[in-house]
Design a protein around this motif. Structure first.
Motif, PDB file in Angstrom:
ATOM      1  N   MET A 124      49.498  61.740  81.680  1.00 13.58           N
ATOM      2  CA  MET A 124      48.687  60.915  82.546  1.00 13.58           C
ATOM      3  C   MET A 124      47.422  60.520  81.799  1.00 13.58           C
ATOM      4  N   CYS A 125      47.024  59.287  81.951  1.00 17.77           N
ATOM      5  CA  CYS A 125      45.813  58.768  81.326  1.00 17.77           C
ATOM      6  C   CYS A 125      44.721  58.643  82.381  1.00 17.77           C
ATOM      7  N   LEU A 126      43.489  58.775  81.934  1.00 16.80           N
ATOM      8  CA  LEU A 126      42.364  58.692  82.847  1.00 16.80           C
ATOM      9  C   LEU A 126      41.283  57.822  82.227  1.00 16.80           C
ATOM     10  N   ALA A 127      40.812  56.844  82.970  1.00 14.51           N
ATOM     11  CA  ALA A 127      39.662  56.046  82.570  1.00 14.51           C
ATOM     12  C   ALA A 127      38.471  56.588  83.337  1.00 14.51           C
ATOM     13  N   VAL A 128      37.367  56.835  82.637  1.00 13.61           N
ATOM     14  CA  VAL A 128      36.218  57.475  83.258  1.00 13.61           C
ATOM     15  C   VAL A 128      34.955  56.644  83.096  1.00 13.61           C
ATOM     16  N   PRO A 129      34.032  56.763  84.062  1.00 13.76           N
ATOM     17  CA  PRO A 129      32.753  56.075  83.916  1.00 13.76           C
ATOM     18  C   PRO A 129      31.861  56.804  82.921  1.00 13.76           C
ATOM     19  N   ALA A 130      31.214  56.050  82.064  1.00 14.65           N
ATOM     20  CA  ALA A 130      30.273  56.603  81.096  1.00 14.65           C
ATOM     21  C   ALA A 130      29.071  55.670  81.018  1.00 14.65           C
ATOM     22  N   ARG A 131      27.901  56.258  80.799  1.00 11.93           N
ATOM     23  CA  ARG A 131      26.673  55.452  80.719  1.00 11.93           C
ATOM     24  C   ARG A 131      26.446  55.001  79.280  1.00 11.93           C
ATOM     25  N   VAL A 132      26.128  53.736  79.107  1.00 14.46           N
ATOM     26  CA  VAL A 132      25.842  53.171  77.789  1.00 14.46           C
ATOM     27  C   VAL A 132      24.443  53.617  77.368  1.00 14.46           C
ATOM     28  N   VAL A 133      24.350  54.268  76.202  1.00 12.23           N
ATOM     29  CA  VAL A 133      23.054  54.728  75.710  1.00 12.23           C
ATOM     30  C   VAL A 133      22.567  53.924  74.511  1.00 12.23           C
ATOM     31  N   ALA A 134      23.459  53.182  73.863  1.00  8.37           N
ATOM     32  CA  ALA A 134      23.072  52.320  72.739  1.00  8.37           C
ATOM     33  C   ALA A 134      24.137  51.251  72.548  1.00  8.37           C
ATOM     34  N   ILE A 135      23.682  50.078  72.140  1.00  7.50           N
ATOM     35  CA  ILE A 135      24.603  48.991  71.814  1.00  7.50           C
ATOM     36  C   ILE A 135      24.397  48.643  70.353  1.00  7.50           C
ATOM     37  N   HIS A 136      25.498  48.489  69.632  1.00  9.36           N
ATOM     38  CA  HIS A 136      25.448  48.251  68.197  1.00  9.36           C
ATOM     39  C   HIS A 136      25.899  46.822  67.882  1.00  9.36           C
ATOM     40  N   ASP A 137      25.520  46.335  66.710  1.00 10.81           N
ATOM     41  CA  ASP A 137      25.813  44.961  66.310  1.00 10.81           C
ATOM     42  C   ASP A 137      27.300  44.654  66.183  1.00 10.81           C
ATOM     43  N   ASP A 138      28.123  45.644  65.969  1.00 13.73           N
ATOM     44  CA  ASP A 138      29.543  45.426  65.709  1.00 13.73           C
ATOM     45  C   ASP A 138      30.391  45.437  66.984  1.00 13.73           C
ATOM     46  N   ASP A 139      29.796  45.051  68.125  1.00  8.46           N
ATOM     47  CA  ASP A 139      30.494  44.989  69.411  1.00  8.46           C
ATOM     48  C   ASP A 139      30.965  46.368  69.871  1.00  8.46           C
ATOM     49  N   ARG A 140      30.172  47.388  69.507  1.00  5.69           N
ATOM     50  CA  ARG A 140      30.468  48.759  69.903  1.00  5.69           C
ATOM     51  C   ARG A 140      29.259  49.333  70.622  1.00  5.69           C
ATOM     52  N   ALA A 141      29.495  50.375  71.384  1.00  5.55           N
ATOM     53  CA  ALA A 141      28.414  51.046  72.099  1.00  5.55           C
ATOM     54  C   ALA A 141      28.582  52.551  71.964  1.00  5.55           C
ATOM     55  N   THR A 142      27.477  53.252  72.083  1.00  2.00           N
ATOM     56  CA  THR A 142      27.505  54.700  72.231  1.00  2.00           C
ATOM     57  C   THR A 142      27.374  54.969  73.717  1.00  2.00           C
ATOM     58  N   VAL A 143      28.288  55.783  74.248  1.00  2.00           N
ATOM     59  CA  VAL A 143      28.283  56.113  75.671  1.00  2.00           C
ATOM     60  C   VAL A 143      28.142  57.615  75.850  1.00  2.00           C
ATOM     61  N   ASN A 144      27.648  58.011  77.032  1.00  2.00           N
ATOM     62  CA  ASN A 144      27.438  59.414  77.347  1.00  2.00           C
ATOM     63  C   ASN A 144      28.209  59.754  78.608  1.00  2.00           C
ATOM     64  N   LEU A 145      28.969  60.821  78.527  1.00  2.00           N
ATOM     65  CA  LEU A 145      29.700  61.329  79.692  1.00  2.00           C
ATOM     66  C   LEU A 145      29.483  62.833  79.760  1.00  2.00           C
ATOM     67  N   GLY A 146      28.690  63.262  80.711  1.00  2.00           N
ATOM     68  CA  GLY A 146      28.453  64.690  80.892  1.00  2.00           C
ATOM     69  C   GLY A 146      27.814  65.356  79.692  1.00  2.00           C
ATOM     70  N   GLY A 147      26.968  64.635  78.976  1.00  2.00           N
ATOM     71  CA  GLY A 147      26.292  65.193  77.816  1.00  2.00           C
ATOM     72  C   GLY A 147      27.031  65.014  76.503  1.00  2.00           C
ATOM     73  N   VAL A 148      28.235  64.484  76.555  1.00  2.00           N
ATOM     74  CA  VAL A 148      29.030  64.226  75.353  1.00  2.00           C
ATOM     75  C   VAL A 148      28.927  62.742  75.029  1.00  2.00           C
ATOM     76  N   THR A 149      28.553  62.422  73.795  1.00  2.00           N
ATOM     77  CA  THR A 149      28.472  61.023  73.405  1.00  2.00           C
ATOM     78  C   THR A 149      29.666  60.649  72.537  1.00  2.00           C
ATOM     79  N   SER A 150      30.067  59.401  72.669  1.00  2.00           N
ATOM     80  CA  SER A 150      31.139  58.877  71.831  1.00  2.00           C
ATOM     81  C   SER A 150      30.941  57.379  71.687  1.00  2.00           C
ATOM     82  N   SER A 151      31.732  56.799  70.828  1.00  2.00           N
ATOM     83  CA  SER A 151      31.665  55.367  70.576  1.00  2.00           C
ATOM     84  C   SER A 151      32.799  54.675  71.313  1.00  2.00           C
TER      85      SER A 151
END
Length: 77
Positions: free
Chosen positions: A1-28
């Protein structure tokens, strides 16, 4: 099963990518599928892609339900 989750955007980068935070864990994630995302917005993230923007109230309710179910440590700050 796959799950899509809400995450808050903490940074936006020039290469059409963002750093997001979910429960204290950041990812791109890619913003290629969503327009107009700003720092502080919530996005629905699935397999490294932001699929849509999400209203803050709805995101916080969803994160609270996931935390209650033991799936997420807590809402992203």
């Amino acid at each position: 099963m796959c799950l899509a989750v809400p995450a808050r955007v903490v940074a936006i980068h020039d290469d059409d990518r963002a750093t997001v935070n979910l429960g204290g864990v950041t990812s791109s994630c890619s913003l290629a599928l969503v327009e107009g995302v700003e720092v502080g917005d919530y996005v629905i993230v699935h397999v490294g892609y932001a699929l849509s923007r999400l209203d803050t109230d709805e995101a916080e309710r969803t994160l609270a339900l996931l935390a209650e179910a033991g799936q997420v440590a807590g809402a992203a700050a």
